[in-house]
Design a protein around this motif. Structure first.
Motif, short mmCIF file in Angstrom:
data_model
loop_
_atom_site.label_atom_id
_atom_site.label_comp_id
_atom_site.label_asym_id
_atom_site.label_seq_id
_atom_site.Cartn_x
_atom_site.Cartn_y
_atom_site.Cartn_z
N MET A 107 -9.95 11.61 2.57
CA MET A 107 -9.16 10.83 3.52
C MET A 107 -9.82 9.85 3.97
O MET A 107 -10.90 9.77 3.90
N THR A 108 -9.16 8.58 3.87
CA THR A 108 -9.47 7.30 3.99
C THR A 108 -8.97 6.71 5.53
O THR A 108 -7.69 7.05 5.80
N VAL A 109 -9.81 6.44 6.20
CA VAL A 109 -9.70 5.70 7.43
C VAL A 109 -10.01 4.14 7.44
O VAL A 109 -11.31 4.10 7.14
N PHE A 110 -9.24 3.37 7.50
CA PHE A 110 -9.74 1.93 7.35
C PHE A 110 -8.92 1.26 8.64
O PHE A 110 -8.07 1.39 9.01
N SER A 136 -0.55 7.75 0.53
CA SER A 136 0.31 8.44 1.35
C SER A 136 -0.45 8.67 2.76
O SER A 136 -1.25 9.21 3.05
N GLY A 137 0.43 8.09 3.77
CA GLY A 137 -0.29 7.88 5.16
C GLY A 137 0.37 7.16 6.14
O GLY A 137 1.72 6.73 5.86
N ILE A 138 -0.31 6.61 7.01
CA ILE A 138 0.33 5.55 8.20
C ILE A 138 -0.43 4.49 8.28
O ILE A 138 -1.56 4.44 8.11
N PRO A 197 5.10 4.12 8.15
CA PRO A 197 4.65 4.91 6.78
C PRO A 197 3.99 3.91 5.67
O PRO A 197 4.59 2.91 5.37
N VAL A 198 3.05 4.70 5.14
CA VAL A 198 2.41 3.97 4.02
C VAL A 198 2.67 4.94 2.80
O VAL A 198 2.38 5.90 2.86
N THR A 199 3.11 4.45 1.53
CA THR A 199 3.36 5.09 0.40
C THR A 199 3.23 4.42 -0.83
O THR A 199 3.52 3.23 -0.91
N THR A 207 -4.90 0.01 12.21
CA THR A 207 -5.64 1.33 11.59
C THR A 207 -4.99 2.16 10.37
O THR A 207 -3.59 2.21 10.78
N MET A 242 -4.61 5.21 7.83
CA MET A 242 -4.93 6.63 7.54
C MET A 242 -4.18 7.12 6.57
O MET A 242 -3.02 7.18 6.63
N GLY A 243 -4.77 7.77 5.88
CA GLY A 243 -4.15 8.61 4.61
C GLY A 243 -4.98 9.05 3.54
O GLY A 243 -6.22 9.12 3.47
N ASN A 244 -4.30 9.59 2.44
CA ASN A 244 -5.12 9.84 1.31
C ASN A 244 -4.80 9.03 0.05
O ASN A 244 -3.82 8.27 0.21
#
Lengths: 140, 140, 140
Positions: free
Chosen positions: C1-4, C36-38, C105-107, C136, C138-140
């Protein structure tokens, strides 16, 4: 940590406000794998929106249509961006007033909404067609 | 990755706009464990809402009440869904204009808000009672 | 899991609606690491906002300014909180109508927006200056 994402289209709806909680949840059975987290529902359009409101009495959705038509009048003399008709610019404005996404808590594999809450598709165009959605589920 | 979720009720508030940042943070001391992430605050009702606005001068909250009463008039002839009185349908509309959730950055164990920002409970009903909240904290 | 997470300022903009998708993305090249994340974009101010809308025709942004000025009139007799001028309280109201954050969404390392969608900075003050943002991811 689980991240699950899915893109799909909602069936075409007439102009107005429509309860789509079930239609969305049918697309993401993976929600049952999330004990604690969030679900983001995002619409990839600028002339339709998403909001949370009352899930029982259909007159709430009718009154939404009445209110937003009154507050964002289809008077083409007010706007420059009217190439696609009187419902063009007004749809852009309504989509920003109501928002392009809803973000909801997920608890024990289910949406953790209040008893009377549901997800509305806000279709502002006279002929909007099917609308593309991206759902992102994140949690443990 | 940490996911922390808590459900609780805010104390009943009179109709109007109320600063509830402290009342919410008191419920989630676990925020200090998150170095970098987000906090979602969700209200489980369709006749009250949440928004972010000025945290200092109380006249801002009074002016919010004035503006929203003017923009969403309690004229029962405009609406069908008025079973619970003149503040019924207008509360549903206001809750969608302002939103059912706020999503905030968390940095070094604290909400990363601007100097003048706070969380408002937007109580649209004359007698709304206590309101149920779900807070979801996610981050590293 | 990445949080930036990153804090930065947008360049000062005149009053009105401005497309800032590129200016924001330039600050977070780390988005390419998220499959895949937000992405949450949050503005640390109560007199400016963020929304998603049409990214092509500039008249949409002009019509937004027209609509919101008409709907939230700069009539100081309506408000108490006018210490900083006629655009003071109206800016607070507009910021809550449009919102303090957008969540996207981030894809596959990119924002997953619709073809016509972009992020708007909604600058409601006559002289707002530069605006502070917290992104922020967040995702994989």
């Amino acid at each position: 940590m689980t991240v699950f994402q899915k893109e799909f289209s909602l069936s075409p709806k007439p102009r107005g406000f429509h309860l789509v909680t079930k239609e969305i949840l049918q697309q993401v059975p993976e929600i049952t794998e999330i004990k604690s987290g969030i679900m983001q529902v995002f619409i990839q359009h600028t002339s339709a929106g998403l909001t949370i409101n009352e899930n029982a009495d259909p007159t709430v959705r009718e009154d939404f249509e009445t209110f937003f038509n009154r507050t964002v009048p289809e008077d083409m003399s007010l706007y420059k961006h009217t190439y696609e008709g009187a419902d063009d610019m007004t749809s852009h404005i309504k989509s920003s007033l109501l928002g392009s996404s809803v973000s909801l808590p997920v608890t024990n594999g289910r949406l953790n909404l209040g008893t009377w809450q549901g997800i509305y598709l806000c279709e502002h165009r006279n002929y909007g067609g099917s609308r593309k959605i991206v759902v992102t589920l994140m949690g443990n």
